[in-house]
Design a protein around this motif. Sequence first.
Motif, PDB file in Angstrom:
ATOM      1  N   ASP A  63      -6.152   7.403  -0.419  1.00 46.22           N
ATOM      2  CA  ASP A  63      -6.225   5.967  -0.910  1.00 46.22           C
ATOM      3  C   ASP A  63      -7.159   5.897  -2.305  1.00 46.22           C
ATOM      4  O   ASP A  63      -8.139   6.542  -2.192  1.00 46.22           O
ATOM      5  CB  ASP A  63      -7.045   5.092   0.370  1.00 46.22           C
ATOM      6  CG  ASP A  63      -5.910   4.864   1.468  1.00 46.22           C
ATOM      7  OD1 ASP A  63      -4.663   5.372   1.449  1.00 46.22           O
ATOM      8  OD2 ASP A  63      -6.386   4.269   2.742  1.00 46.22           O
TER       9      ASP A  63
ATOM     10  N   HIS B 230       1.288   4.135  -2.920  1.00 48.95           N
ATOM     11  CA  HIS B 230       1.196   5.718  -2.347  1.00 48.95           C
ATOM     12  C   HIS B 230       2.245   6.422  -3.415  1.00 48.95           C
ATOM     13  O   HIS B 230       2.003   7.532  -3.713  1.00 48.95           O
ATOM     14  CB  HIS B 230       1.098   6.086  -0.988  1.00 48.95           C
ATOM     15  CG  HIS B 230       0.120   6.017  -0.391  1.00 48.95           C
ATOM     16  ND1 HIS B 230      -1.181   6.645  -0.738  1.00 48.95           N
ATOM     17  CD2 HIS B 230      -0.493   5.316   0.729  1.00 48.95           C
ATOM     18  CE1 HIS B 230      -2.174   6.733  -0.097  1.00 48.95           C
ATOM     19  NE2 HIS B 230      -1.820   5.698   1.035  1.00 48.95           N
TER      20      HIS B 230
ATOM     21  N   SER C  14       0.771   9.280   6.147  1.00 49.44           N
ATOM     22  CA  SER C  14      -0.625   8.697   5.711  1.00 49.44           C
ATOM     23  C   SER C  14      -1.353   8.609   7.284  1.00 49.44           C
ATOM     24  O   SER C  14      -0.954   9.012   8.357  1.00 49.44           O
ATOM     25  CB  SER C  14      -0.765   7.356   5.234  1.00 49.44           C
ATOM     26  OG  SER C  14      -0.168   6.362   6.018  1.00 49.44           O
TER      27      SER C  14
ATOM     28  N   HIS D 286       0.780  -1.212   0.035  1.00 50.53           N
ATOM     29  CA  HIS D 286       0.043  -0.053   0.099  1.00 50.53           C
ATOM     30  C   HIS D 286       0.929   1.301   0.027  1.00 50.53           C
ATOM     31  O   HIS D 286       0.451   2.445  -0.503  1.00 50.53           O
ATOM     32  CB  HIS D 286      -0.980   0.157   1.277  1.00 50.53           C
ATOM     33  CG  HIS D 286      -1.701   1.125   1.374  1.00 50.53           C
ATOM     34  ND1 HIS D 286      -3.062   1.406   0.724  1.00 50.53           N
ATOM     35  CD2 HIS D 286      -1.684   2.042   2.238  1.00 50.53           C
ATOM     36  CE1 HIS D 286      -3.442   2.511   1.007  1.00 50.53           C
ATOM     37  NE2 HIS D 286      -2.827   2.689   2.087  1.00 50.53           N
TER      38      HIS D 286
HETATM   39 ZN    ZN Z   1      -3.060   5.033   2.557  1.00 45.84          ZN
END
Ligand code: ZN
Length: 347
Positions: A299, A115, A136, A111
């Motif tokens: 996201d 990003h 984040s 993840h």
């Molecule tokens: Zn994220």
Amino acid sequence: MLVLGIETSCDETGVALVEDGRRVRSNVLADQQTLHARYGGVVPEVASRAHVDLLHPAVEEACALGGARLGDVDAVAVTLGPGLAGSLLVGVAAAKAYAFALDRPLVGVNHLIAHVYANVLEHGPLPLPAVVFVVSGGHTSLLVMDGQGAFRMLGQTIDDAAGEAYDKVARVLGLGYPGGPVIDDLARTGDPAAVRFPRALIDDGSDDFSLSGLKTAVLRHVRAAGPALDLAGVAASFQEAVVDVQVSKVLGAAKREGLDTVLLAGGVAANSRLRARLTDEAEGLGVRVLAPSPALCTDNGAMVACAGSLALERGERTPLEAGADPNLPIVPGVGRRASRRPKRQPR
Ligand code: ZN
Ligand code: KG4
């Protein structure tokens, strides 16, 4: 190559179709924020159940908006971790099912790396090596990216993540969830010098961050001020304290590492004050700052499809037996120091 990207690591059900790793054909977000807002934070069980309901309709919508049928998809990319275990599981199980039914390759992505690759969607191939700042809801990590998928950890938060601090302070100020965008907006009308909040670790020479003391200082200030509280002033002063440390550490790392590019990534990279101050101060040092547009900072499925496309180009494939990993690190062997604990109790 048309890649279906699936993101369900937290409270956004994100599905996208991305062509050739760069062209976003569709980027659908099924927002769960109203479901979690009444709790003042993400409730993991609510998030996983919502992903189950929202995911397939989001895939259908992504196909319709992208002018493609599921059968046109060449590969399926999905977030394997880090994130909430139950939420990840829903996306990973669904991605495996699509890959199996369509007889197409599956590629699992990190993840946080997704990003970072959101920058490719905005700016094209990444100029490497670069300093990377991932900020984040669950992470604050300062890294060097030496090559595709190759990161070196310089430092990270020793307590709260940046987004976590924004969310907690917004909660203390009664501003709702998620806190980052609300504080960002409110701070525009406040005086950043209204309250002098602490700037932890700013001169300690490390690349680490600490935000829990700042959060406590805001809480104390709010209690002491009572009804006379200058809400916008507190929001602006809190944000300024966060950004002061971030700018100082990121540019300090760029100077020390002799690198002239900084890549911003993660939901907090949408913060207007961080973007403006970092870009301004970097310019004076001959350092350029790249960030995804604010909508691609938080996201989304497109960043997953993008990171997945590049991994596929490198020949990476993920077997259908692979599982989600809630603690998947960005640098193998280097985990997060503190884990994010979503709020469960209603206010
Ligand atoms: Zn994220
Ligand atoms: O990357 P992200 O969408 O999810 C995680 O991977 O955690 O980041 C979400 C976080 C939230 O904590 C949210 O409050 C914060 O990013 N955020 C912001 C802004 N927009 C989102 N923080 C500060 N300023 C913003 N404009």
